[in-house]
Design an enzyme around this catalytic site. Structure first.
Site, PDB file in Angstrom:
ATOM      1  N   HIS A   1       5.402 -42.123 -48.812  1.00 34.10           N
ATOM      2  CA  HIS A   1       4.291 -41.181 -48.776  1.00 34.10           C
ATOM      3  C   HIS A   1       4.202 -40.578 -47.389  1.00 34.10           C
ATOM      4  O   HIS A   1       4.450 -41.267 -46.405  1.00 34.10           O
ATOM      5  CB  HIS A   1       2.964 -41.886 -49.115  1.00 34.10           C
ATOM      6  CG  HIS A   1       1.914 -40.953 -49.578  1.00 34.10           C
ATOM      7  ND1 HIS A   1       1.128 -40.251 -48.704  1.00 34.10           N
ATOM      8  CD2 HIS A   1       1.550 -40.560 -50.822  1.00 34.10           C
ATOM      9  CE1 HIS A   1       0.306 -39.480 -49.400  1.00 34.10           C
ATOM     10  NE2 HIS A   1       0.546 -39.641 -50.683  1.00 34.10           N
TER      11      HIS A   1
ATOM     12  N   ASP B   1       2.210 -43.040 -58.029  1.00 35.11           N
ATOM     13  CA  ASP B   1       3.021 -42.667 -59.195  1.00 35.11           C
ATOM     14  C   ASP B   1       3.955 -43.770 -59.657  1.00 35.11           C
ATOM     15  O   ASP B   1       4.576 -43.656 -60.716  1.00 35.11           O
ATOM     16  CB  ASP B   1       3.830 -41.405 -58.878  1.00 35.11           C
ATOM     17  CG  ASP B   1       2.941 -40.183 -58.872  1.00 35.11           C
ATOM     18  OD1 ASP B   1       1.972 -40.178 -59.642  1.00 35.11           O
ATOM     19  OD2 ASP B   1       3.201 -39.251 -58.095  1.00 35.11           O
TER      20      ASP B   1
HETATM   21  N1  CMC Z   1      13.500 -43.294 -51.371  1.00 39.35           N
HETATM   22  C1  CMC Z   1      14.412 -43.462 -50.386  1.00 39.35           C
HETATM   23  N2  CMC Z   1      14.263 -43.040 -49.132  1.00 39.35           N
HETATM   24  C2  CMC Z   1      13.124 -42.415 -48.828  1.00 39.35           C
HETATM   25  C3  CMC Z   1      12.110 -42.195 -49.800  1.00 39.35           C
HETATM   26  C4  CMC Z   1      12.328 -42.674 -51.095  1.00 39.35           C
HETATM   27  N3  CMC Z   1      11.412 -42.497 -52.059  1.00 39.35           N
HETATM   28  N4  CMC Z   1      11.078 -41.536 -49.212  1.00 39.35           N
HETATM   29  C5  CMC Z   1      11.429 -41.346 -47.954  1.00 39.35           C
HETATM   30  N5  CMC Z   1      12.668 -41.880 -47.701  1.00 39.35           N
HETATM   31  C6  CMC Z   1      13.377 -41.925 -46.407  1.00 39.35           C
HETATM   32  C7  CMC Z   1      13.981 -40.572 -46.087  1.00 39.35           C
HETATM   33  O1  CMC Z   1      15.290 -40.452 -46.571  1.00 39.35           O
HETATM   34  C8  CMC Z   1      13.922 -40.596 -44.570  1.00 39.35           C
HETATM   35  O2  CMC Z   1      14.968 -41.447 -44.122  1.00 39.35           O
HETATM   36  P1  CMC Z   1      15.771 -41.089 -42.760  1.00 39.35           P
HETATM   37  O3  CMC Z   1      14.754 -41.223 -41.664  1.00 39.35           O
HETATM   38  O4  CMC Z   1      16.872 -42.072 -42.703  1.00 39.35           O
HETATM   39  O5  CMC Z   1      16.242 -39.677 -42.930  1.00 39.35           O
HETATM   40  C9  CMC Z   1      12.602 -41.318 -44.278  1.00 39.35           C
HETATM   41  O6  CMC Z   1      12.383 -42.182 -45.413  1.00 39.35           O
HETATM   42  C10 CMC Z   1      11.401 -40.384 -44.103  1.00 39.35           C
HETATM   43  O7  CMC Z   1      11.318 -39.563 -45.278  1.00 39.35           O
HETATM   44  P2  CMC Z   1      10.760 -38.088 -45.311  1.00 39.35           P
HETATM   45  O8  CMC Z   1      11.405 -37.350 -46.434  1.00 39.35           O
HETATM   46  O9  CMC Z   1      10.851 -37.479 -43.951  1.00 39.35           O
HETATM   47  O10 CMC Z   1       9.239 -38.347 -45.643  1.00 39.35           O
HETATM   48  P3  CMC Z   1       8.197 -37.253 -46.116  1.00 39.35           P
HETATM   49  O11 CMC Z   1       6.907 -37.659 -45.547  1.00 39.35           O
HETATM   50  O12 CMC Z   1       8.687 -35.880 -45.822  1.00 39.35           O
HETATM   51  O13 CMC Z   1       8.221 -37.390 -47.707  1.00 39.35           O
HETATM   52  C11 CMC Z   1       7.701 -38.094 -49.897  1.00 39.35           C
HETATM   53  C12 CMC Z   1       7.216 -38.020 -48.448  1.00 39.35           C
HETATM   54  C13 CMC Z   1       6.557 -38.635 -50.753  1.00 39.35           C
HETATM   55  C14 CMC Z   1       8.032 -36.668 -50.387  1.00 39.35           C
HETATM   56  C15 CMC Z   1       8.943 -39.009 -49.980  1.00 39.35           C
HETATM   57  O14 CMC Z   1       8.611 -40.305 -49.574  1.00 39.35           O
HETATM   58  C16 CMC Z   1       9.564 -39.010 -51.369  1.00 39.35           C
HETATM   59  O15 CMC Z   1      10.397 -38.134 -51.675  1.00 39.35           O
HETATM   60  N6  CMC Z   1       9.179 -39.992 -52.255  1.00 39.35           N
HETATM   61  C17 CMC Z   1       9.636 -39.986 -53.628  1.00 39.35           C
HETATM   62  C18 CMC Z   1       8.843 -39.000 -54.446  1.00 39.35           C
HETATM   63  C19 CMC Z   1       7.458 -39.515 -54.754  1.00 39.35           C
HETATM   64  O16 CMC Z   1       7.283 -40.659 -55.159  1.00 39.35           O
HETATM   65  N7  CMC Z   1       6.465 -38.631 -54.606  1.00 39.35           N
HETATM   66  C20 CMC Z   1       5.073 -38.941 -54.934  1.00 39.35           C
HETATM   67  C21 CMC Z   1       4.197 -39.014 -53.738  1.00 39.35           C
HETATM   68  S1  CMC Z   1       2.588 -39.764 -54.123  1.00 39.35           S
HETATM   69  C22 CMC Z   1       1.823 -38.673 -55.182  1.00 39.35           C
HETATM   70  C23 CMC Z   1       1.376 -37.471 -54.490  1.00 39.35           C
HETATM   71  O17 CMC Z   1       0.344 -37.502 -53.818  1.00 39.35           O
HETATM   72  O18 CMC Z   1       2.076 -36.443 -54.615  1.00 39.35           O
END
Ligand code: CMC
Length: 428
Positions: A300, A357
């Site tokens: 998140h 989720d």
């Molecule tokens: N699985 C594997 N690796 C992950 C995941 C994941 N679900 N989420 C983040 N990472 C890794 C990402 O690859 C990165 O690694 P590195 O530093 O080595 O490059 C690090 O963690 C930071 O990730 P980020 O993409 O910069 O984080 P963000 O804040 O931009 O993204 C997120 C947040 C929710 C989009 C992401 O965690 C994600 O894609 N999760 C899966 C989708 C999901 O479950 N979404 C629902 C969110 S809750 C409901 C809502 O409010 O929408």
């Protein structure tokens, strides 16, 4: 008042620091460009506050979520969805009489204009219900005018009709006759009946499902400046009406990184199971980074400890499954994955925990709600939050149209030579 000093090109500039009621601090840079010629660059807006808001507070490091100051755990245990709608939208808990009035209003406006039923007929089989929901909400604006005087009524219409719109989308997708609302039922019970009743048979709403749905709606009701709520405010900032702004927010919610994640979680779990249930192999693929596969339902932008909604949902999952006597291997698989990930260096280092989720889809599945409807369920829950933010912005005398800047990286000026293309024949 504390300030921040920026030194640029040999000059110092002072910017005030604003502090929120929970001690959150931000630098006010409204004059940055006019004073220095600079803008800030923050892709994904991870460090950018777009507004001041009193709707919802999140402390991601401590796993705290509060609606109008009330902890989510208490609201989830002690309120019904209608009261939460009132609380978020009108900024205070309703008195008992106000709540009764609000419930009556929300129950009275459940019917759709009969002409709207024709819209459903135009969709092809298999149309995604989120496409239908976005279109239907935009269409509502052609039936109901928006003026200052009709705003409250329109809010009640939206909250009441949303469940009818959603249930009709589902019934259309499976080719069953539409079931009309029954306004003596609670919000969740009315929705479940419109989803699952068939004219040929009696239908009794299961109170376990009614309670579980009430809880799910409450847990999704608001989450400050997430993608869809920011979309709501972005579109609303131009003066667009409430229905149109919601239509845009629905599209923002649809994607798999946001509200679409609940559908993706189930699809991911089903794929792992179909592949023999080897979740460790799957997690290895996630971790190696090459595949770009993510563990859906984990991580998140704000929560770096745990998502308090996921905690409540995990307990609810256990209760619903026990009370319904359901045994779903996907729930066991999800628990194994969670357990493994919580002790795995990759996820621990990046502070990746289950989000709302991860378990919501498993409960929806147990309720008999099809996977494609999961994000619609999120929409139904998030409506009061979107409306609360839209109202807050509408009432804000300092609201300006949202219009971010950019750092241009394209070609510098070049000549568009006249090659006579303007005069080429059109058509084939
Ligand atoms: N699985 C594997 N690796 C992950 C995941 C994941 N679900 N989420 C983040 N990472 C890794 C990402 O690859 C990165 O690694 P590195 O530093 O080595 O490059 C690090 O963690 C930071 O990730 P980020 O993409 O910069 O984080 P963000 O804040 O931009 O993204 C997120 C947040 C929710 C989009 C992401 O965690 C994600 O894609 N999760 C899966 C989708 C999901 O479950 N979404 C629902 C969110 S809750 C409901 C809502 O409010 O929408």
């Amino acid at each position: 008042m504390s300030t921040v000093t920026l030194t640029y090109d040999g000059k110092n500039y002072e910017y005030p620091v604003v502090e929120g009621s929970e001690g959150e601090k931000g630098i006010v840079i409204s004059n940055l460009r006019s004073q220095t010629g600079l803008i800030t660059l923050d892709p994904g807006y991870g460090n950018t506050g777009s507004c001041q808001s009193s709707v919802c507070f999140i402390d991601g490091d401590r796993g705290i979520l509060r609606y109008r100051g009330y902890p989510i755990e208490q609201v989830a245990e002690r309120a019904r969805f209608t009261e939460v709608c009132y609380l978020l939208i009108y900024g205070k808990r309703p008195s008992v009489d106000e709540l009764k009035d609000f419930r009556i209003k929300m129950n009275r406006h459940t019917l759709l204009h009969e002409d709207m039923k024709k819209f459903y007929e135009g969709y092809p089989p298999g149309a995604h219900p989120m496409a239908i929901m976005a279109a239907m909400f935009a269409s509502l604006s052609s039936f109901y005018k928006e003026t200052e005087e009709t705003l409250d009524l329109n809010i009640a219409r939206i909250l009441a009709k949303s469940k009818t719109l959603a249930a009709f989308a589902y019934k259309k997708s499976i080719g069953q006759p539409l079931v009309y609302p029954r306004n003596d039922l609670s919000w969740p019970a009315n929705f479940l009946r419109m989803m699952f009743a068939v004219p040929a048979e009696d239908y009794e709403v299961n109170p376990v499902l009614e309670d579980a749905l009430n809880l799910l709606l409450i847990l999704h009701a608001d989450h400050e400046q997430n993608c869809s709520t920011s979309t709501m405010r972005m579109v609303g900032s131009s003066g667009a009406n409430l229905f149109a702004s919601i239509s845009a927010a629905i599209c923002g919610l649809w994607g798999p990184l946001h509200g679409g994640a609940n559908q993706s979680v189930i699809e991911m779990l089903e794929a792992i199971q179909a592949d023999g249930g080897n979740y460790k192999h799957f997690l290895d693929e996630v971790k190696d980074g090459k595949s770009k596969i993510r563990l859906m339902g984990f991580g998140h932008r704000v929560y770096k400890n745990f998502d308090p909604r996921a905690k409540v949902l995990k307990q609810t999952c256990d209760r619903v499954f026990a009370e319904l006597g359901i045994n779903d291997p996907l729930l066991d698989l999800a628990k194994n994955i969670e357990e493994y990930a919580l002790h795995d260096e990759y996820f621990v280092k990046r502070k990746l925990y289950p989000n709302v989720d991860f378990y919501s889809g498993i409960i929806y599945r147990a309720m008999g709600i099809p996977t494609e409807m999961f994000t619609v369920m999120f929409t139904l829950g998030r409506l009061p939050g979107w409306i609360a933010h839209w109202m807050e912005q509408r009432r804000d005398p300092d609201n300006r149209i949202h219009r971010p800047r950019q750092i241009y990286t394209g070609e510098t000026e070049r000549e568009f030579e006249d090659r006579g293309t303007k005069h080429l024949p059109t058509g084939r």
